[in-house]
Design a protein around this motif. Structure first.
Motif, PDB file in Angstrom:
ATOM      1  N   GLY A  84       0.907  -1.200  -0.168  1.00 57.63           N
ATOM      2  CA  GLY A  84       0.230   0.029   0.009  1.00 57.63           C
ATOM      3  C   GLY A  84       1.062   1.181   0.090  1.00 57.63           C
ATOM      4  O   GLY A  84       0.497   2.267  -0.242  1.00 57.63           O
ATOM      5  N   ASN A  85       1.953   1.202   0.472  1.00 64.29           N
ATOM      6  CA  ASN A  85       3.082   2.277   0.270  1.00 64.29           C
ATOM      7  C   ASN A  85       3.262   2.462  -1.025  1.00 64.29           C
ATOM      8  O   ASN A  85       3.080   1.477  -1.816  1.00 64.29           O
ATOM      9  CB  ASN A  85       4.117   1.994   1.477  1.00 64.29           C
TER      10      ASN A  85
ATOM     11  N   GLY B  31       6.065   6.817  -7.360  1.00 64.02           N
ATOM     12  CA  GLY B  31       6.405   5.490  -8.055  1.00 64.02           C
ATOM     13  C   GLY B  31       5.218   4.728  -7.731  1.00 64.02           C
ATOM     14  O   GLY B  31       4.149   4.642  -7.217  1.00 64.02           O
ATOM     15  N   PRO B  32       5.468   3.121  -7.863  1.00 60.86           N
ATOM     16  CA  PRO B  32       4.404   2.273  -8.004  1.00 60.86           C
ATOM     17  C   PRO B  32       3.991   1.771  -6.600  1.00 60.86           C
ATOM     18  O   PRO B  32       4.851   1.964  -5.780  1.00 60.86           O
ATOM     19  CB  PRO B  32       5.103   0.940  -8.949  1.00 60.86           C
ATOM     20  N   LEU B  33       3.156   1.335  -6.482  1.00 59.42           N
ATOM     21  CA  LEU B  33       2.539   0.527  -5.081  1.00 59.42           C
ATOM     22  C   LEU B  33       3.518  -0.536  -4.899  1.00 59.42           C
ATOM     23  O   LEU B  33       3.804  -1.482  -5.737  1.00 59.42           O
ATOM     24  CB  LEU B  33       1.007  -0.008  -5.381  1.00 59.42           C
ATOM     25  N   LEU B  34       3.488  -0.526  -3.408  1.00 59.14           N
ATOM     26  CA  LEU B  34       4.687  -1.979  -3.166  1.00 59.14           C
ATOM     27  C   LEU B  34       3.364  -2.981  -2.689  1.00 59.14           C
ATOM     28  O   LEU B  34       2.286  -2.498  -2.127  1.00 59.14           O
ATOM     29  CB  LEU B  34       5.121  -1.427  -1.762  1.00 59.14           C
ATOM     30  N   GLN B  35       3.743  -4.093  -2.926  1.00 60.86           N
ATOM     31  CA  GLN B  35       2.609  -5.352  -3.025  1.00 60.86           C
ATOM     32  C   GLN B  35       3.594  -6.681  -2.409  1.00 60.86           C
ATOM     33  O   GLN B  35       4.596  -6.852  -2.574  1.00 60.86           O
ATOM     34  CB  GLN B  35       2.097  -5.618  -4.227  1.00 60.86           C
ATOM     35  N   PRO B  36       2.756  -7.452  -1.712  1.00 59.84           N
ATOM     36  CA  PRO B  36       3.528  -8.487  -1.130  1.00 59.84           C
ATOM     37  C   PRO B  36       4.012  -9.311  -2.200  1.00 59.84           C
ATOM     38  O   PRO B  36       3.499  -9.684  -3.347  1.00 59.84           O
ATOM     39  CB  PRO B  36       2.156  -9.313  -0.539  1.00 59.84           C
TER      40      PRO B  36
ATOM     41  N   PHE C 204      24.982   0.654   3.916  1.00 57.52           N
ATOM     42  CA  PHE C 204      24.271  -0.123   4.676  1.00 57.52           C
ATOM     43  C   PHE C 204      23.212  -0.951   3.674  1.00 57.52           C
ATOM     44  O   PHE C 204      22.449  -0.006   2.863  1.00 57.52           O
ATOM     45  CB  PHE C 204      23.438   0.163   5.988  1.00 57.52           C
ATOM     46  N   GLU C 205      23.181  -2.017   3.485  1.00 57.67           N
ATOM     47  CA  GLU C 205      22.250  -2.623   2.676  1.00 57.67           C
ATOM     48  C   GLU C 205      21.512  -3.960   3.247  1.00 57.67           C
ATOM     49  O   GLU C 205      22.014  -4.826   3.766  1.00 57.67           O
ATOM     50  CB  GLU C 205      22.886  -2.987   1.503  1.00 57.67           C
ATOM     51  N   HIS C 206      20.313  -4.299   2.830  1.00 55.29           N
ATOM     52  CA  HIS C 206      19.651  -5.653   3.115  1.00 55.29           C
ATOM     53  C   HIS C 206      18.639  -5.790   1.908  1.00 55.29           C
ATOM     54  O   HIS C 206      18.427  -5.202   1.252  1.00 55.29           O
ATOM     55  CB  HIS C 206      18.688  -5.472   4.458  1.00 55.29           C
ATOM     56  N   THR C 207      18.639  -7.116   1.919  1.00 61.27           N
ATOM     57  CA  THR C 207      17.574  -7.649   0.821  1.00 61.27           C
ATOM     58  C   THR C 207      16.201  -7.762   1.757  1.00 61.27           C
ATOM     59  O   THR C 207      16.185  -8.684   2.780  1.00 61.27           O
ATOM     60  CB  THR C 207      18.096  -8.992   0.404  1.00 61.27           C
ATOM     61  N   ILE C 208      15.186  -7.167   1.144  1.00 63.54           N
ATOM     62  CA  ILE C 208      14.120  -7.332   1.965  1.00 63.54           C
ATOM     63  C   ILE C 208      12.571  -7.808   1.069  1.00 63.54           C
ATOM     64  O   ILE C 208      12.565  -7.167   0.084  1.00 63.54           O
ATOM     65  CB  ILE C 208      13.524  -5.880   2.651  1.00 63.54           C
ATOM     66  N   ALA C 209      11.914  -8.395   1.554  1.00 63.42           N
ATOM     67  CA  ALA C 209      10.861  -8.932   0.821  1.00 63.42           C
ATOM     68  C   ALA C 209       9.529  -8.165   1.544  1.00 63.42           C
ATOM     69  O   ALA C 209       9.474  -7.840   2.828  1.00 63.42           O
ATOM     70  CB  ALA C 209      10.241 -10.414   1.094  1.00 63.42           C
ATOM     71  N   VAL C 210       8.621  -7.739   0.612  1.00 67.55           N
ATOM     72  CA  VAL C 210       7.354  -6.939   1.327  1.00 67.55           C
ATOM     73  C   VAL C 210       6.443  -8.365   1.479  1.00 67.55           C
ATOM     74  O   VAL C 210       6.123  -9.156   0.552  1.00 67.55           O
ATOM     75  CB  VAL C 210       6.560  -6.182   0.175  1.00 67.55           C
TER      76      VAL C 210
END
Ligand code: MG
Ligand code: MG
Length: 249
Positions: A141-142, A190-195, A232-238
Protein backbone atom coordinates in the motif's frame (compact mmCIF):
# COMPACT_ATOMS: atom_id res chain seq x y z
CA UNK A 1 8.91 -1.88 -15.65
CA UNK A 2 9.37 -5.63 -15.31
CA UNK A 3 8.89 -5.94 -11.60
CA UNK A 4 8.48 -9.61 -10.63
CA UNK A 5 6.42 -10.74 -7.64
CA UNK A 6 7.99 -13.74 -5.93
CA UNK A 7 6.12 -16.80 -4.67
CA UNK A 8 6.48 -18.14 -1.14
CA UNK A 9 8.79 -20.91 -2.37
CA UNK A 10 10.97 -18.39 -4.24
CA UNK A 11 11.19 -16.21 -1.13
CA UNK A 12 12.18 -19.30 0.87
CA UNK A 13 15.16 -19.75 -1.49
CA UNK A 14 16.04 -16.08 -1.15
CA UNK A 15 15.92 -16.52 2.63
CA UNK A 16 18.54 -19.27 2.27
CA UNK A 17 20.70 -17.05 0.05
CA UNK A 18 20.24 -14.24 2.54
CA UNK A 19 21.40 -16.43 5.38
CA UNK A 20 24.64 -17.17 3.52
CA UNK A 21 25.14 -13.43 2.99
CA UNK A 22 24.59 -12.84 6.73
CA UNK A 23 27.22 -15.48 7.49
CA UNK A 24 29.60 -13.71 5.09
CA UNK A 25 28.99 -10.55 7.10
CA UNK A 26 29.85 -12.34 10.35
CA UNK A 27 33.03 -13.80 8.86
CA UNK A 28 34.25 -10.57 7.27
CA UNK A 29 33.42 -8.55 10.39
CA UNK A 30 35.56 -10.94 12.44
CA UNK A 31 38.41 -10.75 9.91
CA UNK A 32 38.35 -6.94 9.65
CA UNK A 33 40.91 -6.03 12.25
CA UNK A 34 43.91 -3.73 12.32
CA UNK A 35 46.63 -5.10 10.01
CA UNK A 36 44.31 -7.27 7.91
CA UNK A 37 44.17 -6.55 4.19
CA UNK A 38 40.92 -6.20 2.30
CA UNK A 39 42.00 -9.33 0.37
CA UNK A 40 41.87 -11.17 3.73
CA UNK A 41 38.20 -10.17 4.03
CA UNK A 42 37.51 -11.58 0.58
CA UNK A 43 39.13 -14.88 1.59
CA UNK A 44 36.95 -15.06 4.72
CA UNK A 45 33.85 -14.53 2.59
CA UNK A 46 34.92 -17.15 0.03
CA UNK A 47 35.27 -19.70 2.83
CA UNK A 48 31.60 -19.16 3.75
CA UNK A 49 30.46 -19.58 0.14
CA UNK A 50 32.50 -22.79 -0.15
CA UNK A 51 31.20 -24.16 3.15
CA UNK A 52 27.58 -23.49 2.16
CA UNK A 53 27.96 -24.63 -1.45
CA UNK A 54 26.72 -21.22 -2.59
CA UNK A 55 27.84 -19.34 -5.70
CA UNK A 56 29.11 -15.79 -5.84
CA UNK A 57 27.08 -13.19 -7.69
CA UNK A 58 29.90 -10.63 -7.42
CA UNK A 59 32.75 -12.70 -8.89
CA UNK A 60 33.07 -11.99 -12.64
CA UNK A 61 30.12 -9.57 -12.55
CA UNK A 62 31.16 -7.36 -15.50
CA UNK A 63 34.64 -8.72 -14.74
CA UNK A 64 34.70 -7.95 -10.99
CA UNK A 65 37.56 -10.03 -9.53
CA UNK A 66 36.30 -10.84 -5.99
CA UNK A 67 33.31 -12.17 -3.99
CA UNK A 68 32.93 -9.00 -1.89
CA UNK A 69 33.43 -5.30 -2.34
CA UNK A 70 35.62 -3.72 0.35
CA UNK A 71 35.46 0.07 0.40
CA UNK A 72 37.55 1.91 3.02
CA UNK A 73 37.07 5.52 4.16
CA UNK A 74 36.31 7.76 1.16
CA UNK A 75 35.48 4.76 -1.06
CA UNK A 76 31.69 4.75 -1.39
CA UNK A 77 31.14 1.35 -3.03
CA UNK A 78 32.72 -1.21 -5.40
CA UNK A 79 36.19 -1.22 -3.80
CA UNK A 80 38.26 -4.17 -5.04
CA UNK A 81 39.73 -6.33 -2.25
CA UNK A 82 43.53 -6.19 -2.40
CA UNK A 83 46.68 -5.19 -0.54
CA UNK A 84 45.16 -2.26 1.39
CA UNK A 85 45.92 -2.85 5.07
CA UNK A 86 43.24 -1.74 7.53
CA UNK A 87 44.43 0.55 10.31
CA UNK A 88 42.92 1.86 13.51
CA UNK A 89 40.49 4.69 12.84
CA UNK A 90 39.50 3.46 9.37
CA UNK A 91 35.94 2.71 8.42
CA UNK A 92 35.33 0.02 5.81
CA UNK A 93 32.17 -0.87 3.90
CA UNK A 94 31.81 -4.57 3.12
CA UNK A 95 29.26 -5.64 0.49
CA UNK A 96 28.52 -9.37 0.13
CA UNK A 97 26.31 -11.47 -2.12
CA UNK A 98 25.43 -15.12 -2.70
CA UNK A 99 23.34 -17.31 -4.99
CA UNK A 100 21.49 -20.35 -3.61
CA UNK A 101 19.33 -22.51 -5.90
CA UNK A 102 19.37 -19.71 -8.49
CA UNK A 103 18.18 -16.99 -6.09
CA UNK A 104 20.23 -14.01 -4.95
CA UNK A 105 21.00 -12.26 -1.69
CA UNK A 106 22.85 -8.93 -1.40
CA UNK A 107 23.71 -6.94 1.74
CA UNK A 108 26.35 -4.53 3.03
CA UNK A 109 27.51 -2.93 6.25
CA UNK A 110 30.15 -0.44 7.34
CA UNK A 111 32.29 -0.88 10.45
CA UNK A 112 35.08 0.90 12.27
CA UNK A 113 38.55 -0.55 12.82
CA UNK A 114 39.48 -0.10 16.48
CA UNK A 115 38.64 3.32 17.90
CA UNK A 116 37.18 5.68 15.29
CA UNK A 117 36.47 9.41 15.40
CA UNK A 118 33.08 10.45 16.83
CA UNK A 119 32.11 11.99 13.48
CA UNK A 120 32.80 8.67 11.74
CA UNK A 121 30.82 6.79 14.38
CA UNK A 122 27.89 9.12 13.84
CA UNK A 123 28.05 8.63 10.05
CA UNK A 124 27.81 4.85 10.54
CA UNK A 125 24.92 5.15 13.00
CA UNK A 126 22.95 7.57 10.83
CA UNK A 127 23.47 5.54 7.65
CA UNK A 128 22.28 2.35 9.34
CA UNK A 129 19.30 4.23 10.80
CA UNK A 130 18.47 5.55 7.33
CA UNK A 131 18.39 1.97 6.01
CA UNK A 132 15.97 0.92 8.74
CA UNK A 133 13.79 3.96 8.10
CA UNK A 134 13.60 2.89 4.46
CA UNK A 135 12.84 -0.74 5.37
CA UNK A 136 10.03 0.45 7.63
CA UNK A 137 8.32 1.89 4.54
CA UNK A 138 8.28 -1.49 2.76
CA UNK A 139 4.63 -2.19 3.42
CA UNK A 140 1.89 -3.14 0.98
CA UNK A 141 0.00 0.00 0.00
CA UNK A 142 2.98 2.30 0.38
CA UNK A 143 4.72 3.59 -2.73
CA UNK A 144 8.21 2.64 -3.89
CA UNK A 145 9.63 6.12 -3.45
CA UNK A 146 8.49 6.35 0.17
CA UNK A 147 11.60 4.25 0.82
CA UNK A 148 14.06 6.80 -0.55
CA UNK A 149 12.18 9.69 0.99
CA UNK A 150 12.59 8.11 4.45
CA UNK A 151 16.29 7.35 3.83
CA UNK A 152 16.96 10.90 2.66
CA UNK A 153 15.16 12.48 5.59
CA UNK A 154 17.24 10.61 8.16
CA UNK A 155 20.55 11.29 6.38
CA UNK A 156 19.95 14.95 5.62
CA UNK A 157 18.53 15.79 9.06
CA UNK A 158 21.89 14.66 10.43
CA UNK A 159 23.71 17.00 8.04
CA UNK A 160 24.90 14.28 5.67
CA UNK A 161 24.16 13.75 1.97
CA UNK A 162 22.89 10.73 0.03
CA UNK A 163 24.65 9.47 -3.09
CA UNK A 164 22.45 9.76 -6.19
CA UNK A 165 24.45 8.01 -8.88
CA UNK A 166 23.91 4.55 -7.36
CA UNK A 167 20.67 3.08 -6.05
CA UNK A 168 19.08 0.01 -4.55
CA UNK A 169 17.34 -2.47 -6.83
CA UNK A 170 14.94 -5.31 -7.30
CA UNK A 171 16.55 -8.72 -6.71
CA UNK A 172 15.56 -12.32 -7.38
CA UNK A 173 16.92 -14.59 -10.09
CA UNK A 174 19.41 -11.83 -10.94
CA UNK A 175 21.27 -9.60 -8.50
CA UNK A 176 20.08 -6.41 -10.15
CA UNK A 177 16.48 -6.35 -11.36
CA UNK A 178 13.86 -3.63 -11.80
CA UNK A 179 12.97 -1.36 -10.20
CA UNK A 180 15.81 0.86 -9.12
CA UNK A 181 15.36 2.16 -5.57
CA UNK A 182 16.75 5.68 -5.16
CA UNK A 183 17.90 6.87 -1.74
CA UNK A 184 16.10 10.18 -2.25
CA UNK A 185 12.66 11.32 -3.32
CA UNK A 186 12.69 11.62 -7.12
CA UNK A 187 9.64 13.91 -7.22
CA UNK A 188 6.94 11.27 -7.71
CA UNK A 189 5.67 8.47 -5.46
CA UNK A 190 6.27 5.60 -7.90
CA UNK A 191 4.45 2.24 -8.04
CA UNK A 192 2.52 0.58 -5.23
CA UNK A 193 4.37 -1.91 -3.08
CA UNK A 194 2.72 -5.33 -3.00
CA UNK A 195 3.39 -8.60 -1.16
CA UNK A 196 5.98 -10.71 -3.02
CA UNK A 197 8.11 -7.78 -4.12
CA UNK A 198 11.75 -8.13 -3.07
CA UNK A 199 14.19 -5.22 -3.00
CA UNK A 200 17.76 -4.52 -2.00
CA UNK A 201 17.69 -1.18 -0.18
CA UNK A 202 21.15 0.33 0.16
CA UNK A 203 21.75 3.89 1.30
CA UNK A 204 25.21 5.29 0.54
CA UNK A 205 25.65 8.33 2.78
CA UNK A 206 28.49 10.85 2.55
CA UNK A 207 29.76 13.00 5.39
CA UNK A 208 30.31 15.88 2.95
CA UNK A 209 29.05 16.49 -0.56
CA UNK A 210 26.98 13.86 -2.36
CA UNK A 211 29.08 13.73 -5.53
CA UNK A 212 31.26 10.78 -6.54
CA UNK A 213 33.85 9.81 -9.12
CA UNK A 214 35.29 6.47 -10.24
CA UNK A 215 39.00 5.68 -9.86
CA UNK A 216 41.21 4.47 -12.71
CA UNK A 217 40.72 0.84 -11.62
CA UNK A 218 37.30 1.19 -13.26
CA UNK A 219 35.46 0.10 -10.11
CA UNK A 220 36.21 2.05 -6.92
CA UNK A 221 33.70 4.86 -6.46
CA UNK A 222 35.06 7.61 -4.17
CA UNK A 223 33.58 10.79 -2.74
CA UNK A 224 34.29 13.86 -4.84
CA UNK A 225 35.51 15.81 -1.78
CA UNK A 226 37.53 13.03 -0.12
CA UNK A 227 35.10 12.84 2.82
CA UNK A 228 34.01 9.60 4.47
CA UNK A 229 31.18 7.48 3.09
CA UNK A 230 29.11 4.68 4.64
CA UNK A 231 26.93 1.99 3.07
CA UNK A 232 24.34 -0.30 4.64
CA UNK A 233 22.15 -2.72 2.67
CA UNK A 234 19.66 -5.52 3.19
CA UNK A 235 17.55 -7.67 0.87
CA UNK A 236 13.93 -7.35 2.03
CA UNK A 237 10.62 -8.91 0.96
CA UNK A 238 7.29 -7.09 1.21
CA UNK A 239 4.91 -9.54 2.94
CA UNK A 240 1.30 -9.40 4.15
CA UNK A 241 2.77 -8.83 7.61
CA UNK A 242 5.19 -6.06 6.65
CA UNK A 243 8.85 -6.10 5.65
CA UNK A 244 10.85 -9.30 6.07
CA UNK A 245 14.62 -8.80 6.09
CA UNK A 246 16.10 -11.85 4.32
CA UNK A 247 19.80 -11.09 4.83
CA UNK A 248 20.20 -11.54 8.56
CA UNK A 249 20.59 -14.48 10.89
MG1 MG B 1 25.34 -5.04 -2.25
MG1 MG C 1 22.82 -4.14 -4.00
Amino acid sequence: MGWVKRSASEIAKMRRAGRVVAEMHEATRAAAREGATTADLDRAARAVLDRRGARSNFLNYHGFPAVICASPNDVVVHGIPGPYRLKEGDIVSIDCGAIVEGYHGDAAFTMGIGAIAPAARRLLEVTEASLWAGIEQMRAGNRLNHIGRAVQEVAEKAGFSVVREYTGHGIGTAMHEDPSVPNYYPGHPGPLLQPGMVLAVEPMVNAGRSGTRTLDDGWSVVTIDGGLSAHFEHTIAVTEDGPEVLTRL
